[in-house]
Design a protein around this motif. Structure first.
Motif, PDB file in Angstrom:
ATOM      1  N   ASN A  19      -3.983  -5.699 -11.852  1.00 29.01           N
ATOM      2  CA  ASN A  19      -5.295  -5.624 -11.205  1.00 29.01           C
ATOM      3  C   ASN A  19      -5.415  -6.650 -10.087  1.00 29.01           C
ATOM      4  OD1 ASN A  19      -8.153  -4.578 -11.222  1.00 29.01           O
ATOM      5  ND2 ASN A  19      -8.557  -6.744 -11.604  1.00 29.01           N
ATOM      6  N   GLN A  66       0.830  -1.207   0.000  1.00 28.57           N
ATOM      7  CA  GLN A  66       0.000   0.000   0.000  1.00 28.57           C
ATOM      8  C   GLN A  66       0.864   1.257   0.000  1.00 28.57           C
ATOM      9  OE1 GLN A  66       0.279  -2.173   2.462  1.00 28.57           O
ATOM     10  NE2 GLN A  66       0.477  -1.172   4.451  1.00 28.57           N
ATOM     11  N   ARG A 115      -3.542  -5.482  -7.092  1.00 27.17           N
ATOM     12  CA  ARG A 115      -4.253  -4.398  -6.407  1.00 27.17           C
ATOM     13  C   ARG A 115      -5.440  -4.923  -5.616  1.00 27.17           C
ATOM     14  NH1 ARG A 115      -4.666   0.147 -11.256  1.00 27.17           N
ATOM     15  NH2 ARG A 115      -2.496   0.840 -11.201  1.00 27.17           N
ATOM     16  N   THR A 116      -6.276  -5.721  -6.269  1.00 26.41           N
ATOM     17  CA  THR A 116      -7.530  -6.148  -5.636  1.00 26.41           C
ATOM     18  C   THR A 116      -7.334  -7.266  -4.625  1.00 26.41           C
ATOM     19  OG1 THR A 116      -8.002  -7.666  -7.465  1.00 26.41           O
ATOM     20  CG2 THR A 116      -8.886  -5.440  -7.631  1.00 26.41           C
ATOM     21  N   ARG A 123      -1.844   2.333  -6.290  1.00 26.24           N
ATOM     22  CA  ARG A 123      -2.088   2.556  -7.707  1.00 26.24           C
ATOM     23  C   ARG A 123      -0.827   2.740  -8.527  1.00 26.24           C
ATOM     24  NH1 ARG A 123      -6.528   0.545  -8.065  1.00 26.24           N
ATOM     25  NH2 ARG A 123      -6.858   1.537 -10.070  1.00 26.24           N
ATOM     26  N   GLY A 129       3.435  -0.057  -4.898  1.00 25.89           N
ATOM     27  CA  GLY A 129       2.578  -0.424  -6.022  1.00 25.89           C
ATOM     28  C   GLY A 129       3.135  -1.631  -6.740  1.00 25.89           C
TER      29      GLY A 129
END
Length: 553
Positions: free
Chosen positions: A436, A330, A439-440, A446, A333
């Motif tokens: 993705n 966090q 991230r998820t 980001r 990235g």
């Protein structure tokens, strides 16, 4: 789908907002800062709705109050000994990823006053949501649950809490119970694509559930659990509810105020499994021709190419010597890599798995590392090979902060600037899928950077310009999204994304900065000069507006 601050939105402080406009699906991903003392959380709110906004699904592999696998009681919103996040009474428990469908315009506001949190907003699509919802639980990757479908396929789909058509002076005052009037259920405009059906590649697994029908299940097959519009096959090893009964969904997945078996349940409908088969209640009573019409199972076709994820066991990975979950993505990235400065792309996809095994052998036997260095690897044929995976520290980025704060995704390509492997659309699609996923499911911020942004190296070759700087590897496409942290000084601010910005300032805007990842006096002066030229507020801070001007579409 467009927004006032670009395709990828990061809302980190109270008062920040983004107006979304268009027709399509929107992903809102949560991040609660558990490293700081907990407290009461002031929810984000939606204001100025024009048209329709529905809460379509919840996913990301977890609810924020789920206990992290191996986390000694830690959740995604609580850290033992530090503090617990408290939601307002009556607030629906958020998941890591919440999916909405918008037809019109609406403004999302960040309202934090107590607990520190961030929300990341980006457009998404039907196929991406289904992949998220259907990802099987796996403690090794931090996936705790299957996703949850709230979409009924029509205007009965619930609207989000804290939504209004008004524009209050203080967005934090929007009431919890949304009242948006009859226009919410209007018939004008496009109809959204319901999140129901099955994937043709897996017949019999995902089936339409309107109405829910009785389905026989063999004693030898895994238990099946029906959800609203989705039936998910639960592997036998997956634990059941709190009483240990496999095949029943926990009661806490039902929204407050709805009784079990109610036709109005928007979250899920628990099923009863027995040795004689599976009995499922109907969602609504229908008779005659209507009943026959709605009993038919309809397949949902996904549009466009579908990236294939190859697990470690599928490509023949060796077991790691050890694993390290000490990672804080966090704060960073995802970093993009390539293999080498020579051609390495395989013409035949059948050879790619052997190539990945060779890389693992080199890292473990040649370098003495615990495992293959990368989080994931991607090939030109639109395949993602699982590396160390989510929530595991990488060994690929070359520095302690780089490995601590950044995941690593390697493209199976290489070459020199004038003689490089072809960067195919399949490679870019696979990169987007991997980013993705990190991230998820892995909590990555980001930011996207290149290996060269961490230290002096030529990696990732041509992928730096045609994958990083142009934003091609970002799941939403270009331009490159703001990393979620603002650059300012004094003191000198260090971050890999600073090097990305410095390289872009040099390559596209004609500056001569040292791309060392340190935002010091020279970078500050260049920023102020750039802001003046672009008509921006001249404050020397690289925030979303300055970043967006640096990386234009």
């Amino acid at each position: 789908m467009t927004s006032t601050v670009g395709p990828d939105v990061t809302l980190t402080h109270r008062g920040e907002s983004a107006t979304l406009r268009g027709t399509g699906y929107v992903l809102v991903r949560w991040q609660i800062v558990t490293a700081e003392p907990g407290g009461s959380l002031t929810m984000p709110t939606w204001t100025g709705l024009e048209g329709r906004l529905f809460h379509a699904a919840s996913g990301g592999g977890r609810r924020m109050d789920d206990v992290k696998p191996g986390g000694a009681g830690e959740t995604w919103m609580e850290s033992p000994g530090i503090g617990t996040t408290v939601l307002p009474e009556g607030t629906q428990q958020m998941w890591q990823s919440e999916f909405f469908w918008l037809d019109g315009a609406v403004t999302l506001h960040q309202n934090e006053t107590g607990e520190d949190y961030n929300v990341f907003v980006q457009p998404t699509d039907h196929a991406s949501i289904l992949r998220d919802l259907h990802t099987a639980p796996d403690p090794a990757t931090g996936i705790v649950r299957y996703g949850l479908v709230r979409d009924t396929g029509d205007n009965r789909t619930p609207v989000p809490q804290y939504l209004t058509r008004g524009r209050p002076a203080d967005p934090a005052t929007v009431p919890q119970r949304s009242r948006v009037g009859k226009r919410q259920a209007g018939t004008g405009g496009p109809t959204h694509r319901p999140l129901h059906g099955r994937r043709a590649a897996q017949p019999g697994r995902y089936r339409c559930a309107v109405p829910l029908v009785r389905e026989r299940v063999s004693r030898r097959t895994p238990t099946t659990v029906w959800r609203r519009h989705v039936a998910t096959t639960i592997p036998p090893w997956l634990p059941g509810d709190s009483r240990g009964r496999r095949g029943r969904r926990p009661r806490d997945l039902l929204r407050p105020g709805f009784r079990r078996g109610s036709a109005g349940i928007a979250d899920c409908e628990p099923a009863r499994a027995s040795r004689r088969g599976l009995r499922v209640r109907r969602a609504a009573a229908r008779t005659g021709r209507a009943a026959q019409r709605h009993r038919r199972l309809r397949a949902v076709r996904t549009e466009g190419p579908v990236t294939t994820f190859v697990s470690r066991s599928a490509w023949g990975a060796r077991a790691p010597r050890n694993t390290n979950s000490n990672i804080t993505p966090q704060n960073g990235g995802v970093t993009i890599h390539h293999v080498d400065a020579v051609h390495v792309a395989r013409a035949n996809h059948a050879d790619c798995a052997a190539q990945v095994r060779g890389i693992q052998n080199h890292h473990m036997d040649g370098n003495g590392w615990a495992d293959i260095a990368y989080s994931h690897l991607v090939c030109v044929h639109d395949y993602v090979f699982q590396g160390r995976g989510e929530n595991r520290r990488t060994a690929a980025n070359g520095t302690d902060p780089g490995n601590q704060n950044w995941y690593a995704v390697c493209g199976l390509v290489g070459g020199t600037a004038g003689d490089y492997d072809t960067i195919t659309s399949g490679l870019i699609n696979a990169f987007r899928y991997a980013v993705n996923r990190l991230r998820t499911q892995g909590g990555a911020a980001r930011a996207i950077c290149g290996h060269r942004d961490h230290l002096s190296t030529g990696c990732p070759g041509n992928l730096y310009v045609n994958g990083v700087l142009n934003g091609a590897t970002n799941p939403g496409g270009g331009p490159l999204p703001h990393p979620g942290v603002n650059f300012r000084q004094p003191p000198t601010f260090s971050h890999a994304s600073v090097a990305t910005w410095q390289n872009q300032m040099n390559a596209r805007h004609g500056y001569s900065l040292t791309a060392d990842g340190a935002y010091g006096p020279n970078s500050y002066a260049a920023c102020r000069d750039f802001q003046a030229k672009k008509g921006l507020t001249v404050d020397g801070i690289v925030g979303p507006a300055t970043w967006g001007a640096t990386f234009p579409a």
